[in-house]
Each structure stands twice: as C-alpha cells, then as structure tokens.
Write a protein that holds these residues in place. Structure first.
Motif: not given
Length: 125
Positions: A11, A52, A30, A18, A14-15, A32, A8-9, A6
């Motif tokens: 947070e 992303d 992950v 995931s 992302r959290d 970032v 994804e910048d 994943l």
C-alpha cells in the motif's frame, strides 16, 4: 492523458508511486494483486503497465505472461518492478514478456524516462 496501470500489493509503495505519477500528468489505475492486474488491464486497456513481480494470488511473472498472450492486452508495454535485483532477473522479466525492467526502491527520474521511452515507441507502432 496517458493511462498507467500500477500493479502493486504494498500500500505504501502503491500510494507513493501513484501520487508521483499523477503529479507528472498520468491517469493512474491501481491493482493490488496479479489477478486484479490482469482483470483491470482487460477492462481499462491502459497505455502502460507497471508490474510488481512479487504479488499475491498471481505473481507478476504469470500476470505478465497472461497479458502478453491475450490479443486485447498483448500490445501493452509492461515494465517489471522488483526489489529482487539478482543476476538474471532482468532476463527472467524480459523472458516473461516485460518490455523493460526497473528496481526498487524506485528512482522516479529513471522510471519516468523508461515510461516515456516505451510510450513513445508504442505510439509509433
């Protein structure tokens, strides 16, 4: 267990994503930013990448091009994730090398269907 990278910048996104994917039985790694995504894909060799497209350092379009042009990662399916659901964005993502495209906010059921379809398609080839 299938491994998903994943990239994804944000947070919170992302959290949330995931955790939801892990609950569905996926091993989630992950990254970032786009360069981190390219580096982790080469190291981890995931079964699929969720990319992303609006990323710092290296945007998702260029990160996808780099992954698809490298023999070690070129076969890995990539799903573009973007909040910019503008006319032509799907075509732009596919032109960069993405195998599918999905919009934010994420509809988990729809995204899981796309993930499962791509994993099944790539398992056969």
């Amino acid at each position: 267990m299938k491994k998903i990278l994943l990239v994804e910048d944000n947070e919170m996104n992302r959290d949330m994503l995931s955790r939801r994917l892990e609950r569905k039985g996926y091993d989630v790694v992950v990254a970032v930013d786009g360069q981190d995504g390219v580096d982790r894909a080469a190291r981890e060799l995931p079964d699929l990448v969720l990319m992303d497209m609006s990323l710092p350092v290296l945007d998702g379009w260029e990160a996808t091009r780099r992954l698809k042009s490298t023999p070690a990662t070129g076969h890995i399916p990539i799903i573009a994730l973007t909040a910019h659901a503008m006319a032509g964005d799907r075509e732009h993502a596919m032109g960069a090398g993405c195998d599918d495209y999905d919009t934010k906010p994420i509809d988990l059921a729809r995204l899981l269907t796309k993930i499962e379809n791509l994993l099944a398609r790539h398992a056969g080839g």
